[in-house]
Scaffold this motif. Structure first.
Motif, short mmCIF file in Angstrom:
data_model
loop_
_atom_site.label_atom_id
_atom_site.label_comp_id
_atom_site.label_asym_id
_atom_site.label_seq_id
_atom_site.Cartn_x
_atom_site.Cartn_y
_atom_site.Cartn_z
N ARG A 136 0.83 -1.21 0.00
CA ARG A 136 0.00 0.00 0.00
C ARG A 136 0.86 1.26 0.00
O ARG A 136 0.53 2.24 -0.65
N THR A 137 1.95 1.25 0.75
CA THR A 137 2.76 2.45 0.94
C THR A 137 3.83 2.61 -0.12
O THR A 137 4.11 3.74 -0.57
N ASN A 138 4.45 1.52 -0.52
CA ASN A 138 5.63 1.59 -1.38
C ASN A 138 5.52 0.86 -2.71
O ASN A 138 6.46 0.90 -3.51
N GLY A 139 4.44 0.13 -2.93
CA GLY A 139 4.27 -0.56 -4.19
C GLY A 139 4.67 -2.02 -4.13
O GLY A 139 5.23 -2.50 -3.14
N PRO A 140 4.40 -2.77 -5.21
CA PRO A 140 4.57 -4.23 -5.19
C PRO A 140 6.01 -4.69 -5.07
O PRO A 140 6.27 -5.74 -4.48
N ALA A 141 6.97 -3.95 -5.61
CA ALA A 141 8.37 -4.39 -5.51
C ALA A 141 8.83 -4.43 -4.07
O ALA A 141 9.47 -5.39 -3.62
N VAL A 142 8.47 -3.40 -3.31
CA VAL A 142 8.85 -3.37 -1.89
C VAL A 142 8.01 -4.38 -1.11
O VAL A 142 8.51 -5.04 -0.19
N GLY A 143 6.75 -4.54 -1.48
CA GLY A 143 5.91 -5.50 -0.79
C GLY A 143 6.47 -6.91 -0.87
O GLY A 143 6.60 -7.61 0.14
N LEU A 144 6.81 -7.35 -2.07
CA LEU A 144 7.32 -8.71 -2.23
C LEU A 144 8.75 -8.83 -1.73
O LEU A 144 9.16 -9.90 -1.26
N MET A 145 9.53 -7.74 -1.77
CA MET A 145 10.86 -7.78 -1.16
C MET A 145 10.74 -7.90 0.36
O MET A 145 11.54 -8.60 1.00
N THR A 146 9.75 -7.26 0.94
CA THR A 146 9.50 -7.39 2.37
C THR A 146 9.25 -8.85 2.74
O THR A 146 9.81 -9.36 3.72
N LYS A 147 8.43 -9.52 1.95
CA LYS A 147 8.16 -10.93 2.21
C LYS A 147 9.43 -11.77 2.08
O LYS A 147 9.71 -12.64 2.92
N ALA A 148 10.21 -11.51 1.04
CA ALA A 148 11.42 -12.29 0.81
C ALA A 148 12.42 -12.12 1.96
O ALA A 148 13.03 -13.09 2.42
N VAL A 149 12.56 -10.89 2.45
CA VAL A 149 13.51 -10.65 3.53
C VAL A 149 13.02 -11.27 4.84
O VAL A 149 13.82 -11.78 5.63
N LEU A 150 11.71 -11.27 5.05
CA LEU A 150 11.17 -11.89 6.26
C LEU A 150 11.35 -13.41 6.25
O LEU A 150 11.63 -14.02 7.28
N PHE A 171 9.53 -8.19 -15.67
CA PHE A 171 9.43 -7.49 -14.39
C PHE A 171 8.43 -8.19 -13.47
O PHE A 171 8.73 -8.45 -12.29
N ALA A 172 7.25 -8.52 -14.00
CA ALA A 172 6.22 -9.14 -13.17
C ALA A 172 6.66 -10.51 -12.66
O ALA A 172 6.42 -10.86 -11.49
N LEU A 173 7.31 -11.28 -13.51
CA LEU A 173 7.74 -12.61 -13.09
C LEU A 173 8.89 -12.52 -12.09
O LEU A 173 9.00 -13.36 -11.20
N TRP A 174 9.75 -11.51 -12.22
CA TRP A 174 10.77 -11.31 -11.18
C TRP A 174 10.12 -11.07 -9.83
O TRP A 174 10.53 -11.66 -8.81
N LEU A 175 9.08 -10.22 -9.79
CA LEU A 175 8.43 -9.92 -8.51
C LEU A 175 7.87 -11.18 -7.85
O LEU A 175 8.08 -11.41 -6.66
N VAL A 176 7.16 -12.00 -8.63
CA VAL A 176 6.57 -13.20 -8.05
C VAL A 176 7.66 -14.19 -7.65
O VAL A 176 7.58 -14.84 -6.60
N CYS A 177 8.70 -14.29 -8.47
CA CYS A 177 9.83 -15.16 -8.11
C CYS A 177 10.46 -14.72 -6.79
O CYS A 177 10.83 -15.56 -5.96
N ALA A 178 10.58 -13.42 -6.58
CA ALA A 178 11.15 -12.91 -5.33
C ALA A 178 10.27 -13.28 -4.15
O ALA A 178 10.75 -13.70 -3.09
N GLY A 179 8.96 -13.14 -4.31
CA GLY A 179 8.05 -13.47 -3.23
C GLY A 179 8.08 -14.93 -2.85
O GLY A 179 7.69 -15.30 -1.74
N LEU A 180 8.58 -15.78 -3.76
CA LEU A 180 8.69 -17.22 -3.49
C LEU A 180 10.11 -17.64 -3.17
O LEU A 180 10.42 -18.83 -3.13
N GLY A 181 10.99 -16.67 -2.94
CA GLY A 181 12.35 -16.98 -2.48
C GLY A 181 13.26 -17.59 -3.52
O GLY A 181 14.18 -18.33 -3.19
N ASN A 182 13.03 -17.25 -4.80
CA ASN A 182 13.85 -17.82 -5.87
C ASN A 182 15.11 -17.01 -6.14
O ASN A 182 15.16 -15.80 -5.91
N ASN A 183 16.10 -17.69 -6.67
CA ASN A 183 17.28 -17.05 -7.24
C ASN A 183 16.94 -16.68 -8.67
O ASN A 183 16.69 -17.56 -9.51
#
Length: 550
Positions: free
Chosen positions: A51-65, A260-272
């Motif tokens: 909501r605050t920073n957009g989908p790239a930060v949202g899915l990066m937040t999940k990956a880092v957690l 770009f979209a597939l990178w985001l989803v891959c990041a949310g699933l912890g992929n290299n």
């Protein structure tokens, strides 16, 4: 906070009217592992970041957690973990803010696929910038026109593109990738991200990402996106085999939608995510083998180049990990569809969509075997209609303009214009038809259709027939003015090394398979076709190439 929050995020979207479809989307998100209902705090953090920073930060937040020490990206310089990528993006966001680039400002990026691009995307989201993703195939004047239109106030770019920036105003510039020593006084991203990371101030308004249309015939338009519904991920996960905690090679340029979209989803699933600055067929196979990648994302011309390596060269590489090849960006011919699956097995997925409507349809391997070249069916929550002269097409085989209803469609270009709409469905600008199984076929651009001697002709039908000839390596067909017939077809062809086909042979091949009015009057044999980085033929350049010989 858990499933209720996700459902709220979905159902608050005014384009979602079907509760059953929304429930299906939630099941896709949970079954894929992108949403883990046992971790409600993580869900809350991701939704808040989106909501605050957009989908790239949202899915990066999940990956880092969830995957902080897993490899996030592998490029020519090695690998970075999700924690390292997150810290680099913090440092870059703060460095840009310290340089006077204010939250809400437009920042341009002109970069190939590598760690610098990913760092910039996440940093822009954290700082609240409007990130404008420039096409690496731009000419200097085109780049300057788009930068001024989008009011870009700073540019992050690979060093190789420095000369392209000469027509830009005097803006802050940061080099995102260097092959040699930096120019005197240059600001280099690697130096900025070496600073100690600190929290980035929360922006007052959400960040925005502007993806540019392909622009094969004119100046690209800007398609902005802010907060994205979780449906965006569900649509990709519904029909595509996106891996989890594995690896994916993304060969398509990430400045455009699919990569770009597939990178985001891959990041949310912890992929290299394995990236490359320039496509090379052998290097791509080596990357799949070395990283045990389960997915390859490419455009049709890339897959054709891989097949051209020959069976022996392909067999040298261990590709046993590969579970899916996702192709998008330009039309997949029936001939290439069959060749890929005959060589690699039934692992091909054809994604059809656009910058504006997102994902319109996906074809699975079984569907491509049943109907080679099909675009398949809409994913969860997406719907499509074919419209002909204002009426919905329902019978198989009849052509109509493709309209899509999608919860993540864009809301309009940055110049204030939009796409034609009908009852909540948005035009893709393409014409297609359904077969007897309800599978979609894309027949070409609506504005590519020509009227020759009173007959409607779609060049893509002729193009696909010529491309399937054994002597043809690549082909493009387009309409040009004709003083007698109004318009006529022009075929531009790249032949294989051992080909014997000539212009008369091309005409005879078309005449033997299609109606007489579909035979191209002009046939040009050339060394290569002008294509942009996403694999689409540059029609303007093609006309210039053949104009003097017409």
């Amino acid at each position: 906070m858990g499933i209720g929050s996700i459902i709220h995020e979905i159902t608050e979207n005014p384009r979602v009217t079907d509760v059953v479809e929304a429930a299906k989307a939630v099941r896709v998100l949970t079954s894929s592992g992108l949403v883990d209902l046992s971790k409600p705090a993580h869900i809350a953090a991701v939704l808040r970041s989106n909501r605050t920073n957009g989908p790239a930060v949202g899915l990066m937040t999940k990956a880092v957690l969830e995957y902080p020490d897993s490899v996030a990206v592998t490029d020519e310089r090695g690998s970075l973990t999700y924690r390292e990528l997150d810290e680099r993006s913090d440092a870059l966001a703060n460095a840009l803010l310290d340089m006077g680039v204010s939250a809400g400002a437009a920042v341009g990026m002109l970069a190939r696929d590598h760690r610098g691009l990913l760092t910039t995307v996440v940093a822009a989201g954290k700082a609240g910038f409007n990130l404008v993703m420039f096409n690496t195939g731009f000419a200097g004047a085109q780049l300057a026109d788009v930068a001024r239109r989008e009011k870009v106030s700073a540019v992050l770019h690979d060093a190789e593109f420095t000369d392209l920036l000469s027509d830009l105003d005097d803006l802050p510039r940061i080099i995102t990738w260097l092959d040699d020593e930096p120019p005197a006084g240059a600001i280099v991203l690697d130096d900025l991200v070496a600073r100690a990371p600190r929290p980035v101030p929360t922006p007052a308004s959400p960040s925005r990402l502007t993806v540019l249309t392909s622009g094969t015939t004119g100046t690209p338009k800007g398609a902005p996106r802010g907060k994205v519904s979780p449906l965006g991920s569900a649509m990709l996960l519904d029909r595509l085999p996106i891996p989890r905690e594995s690896a994916a090679v993304i060969a398509t340029p990430m400045f455009h939608g699919t990569g770009f979209a597939l990178w985001l989803v891959c990041a949310g699933l912890g992929n290299n995510v394995v990236t490359m600055r320039r496509f090379d067929a052998v290097t791509t196979l080596e990357a799949i083998a070395a990283n045990r990648a389960e997915m390859l994302v490419a455009v049709p011309t890339m897959l054709s180049r891989i097949l051209d390596l020959g069976a022996d060269e392909i067999a040298r590489h261990d590709l046993s990990s590969l579970r899916g090849i996702v192709v998008a960006g330009s039309p997949l011919t029936p001939e290439l569809s069959e060749r890929i699956q005959d060589r690699f097995g039934d692992v091909l997925y054809n994604l059809y969509g656009s910058t504006e409507v997102s994902v319109a349809a996906v074809a699975t391997p079984d569907e491509l075997r049943l109907a080679p070249g099909t675009a398949g069916r809409p994913p969860v929550t997406a719907r499509l209609r074919l419209i002909d002269r204002g009426e919905q097409v329902v019978e198989p085989g009849r052509r109509g303009e493709i309209f899509v209803r999608c919860a993540v469609a864009f809301s309009g270009y940055t110049d204030g214009t939009g796409k034609p709409m009908q009852e909540g469905y948005m035009s893709t600008g393409d014409v297609g038809h359904l077969d007897e199984n309800g599978l979609l076929f894309v027949d070409g651009r609506a504005d590519d259709m020509i009227v020759s001697g009173g007959e409607n002709v779609y060049p893509q039908e002729v193009e696909q027939l010529i491309a399937a000839h054994d002597d043809v390596e690549d082909a493009a067909v387009l309409g040009v003015p004709d003083p007698e017939y109004g318009q006529r077809l022009r075929a531009v062809i790249v032949l294989r090394a051992d080909a014997t086909l000539d212009a008369d042979g091309v005409r005879a091949h078309v005449k033997a398979n299609l109606a007489r009015h579909k035979v191209p009057r002009d046939v040009f044999i050339v060394a290569d076709l002008p294509r942009n980085p996403t694999g689409k033929v540059m029609r303007g350049a093609l006309l210039e190439m053949t104009a003097d010989s017409a």
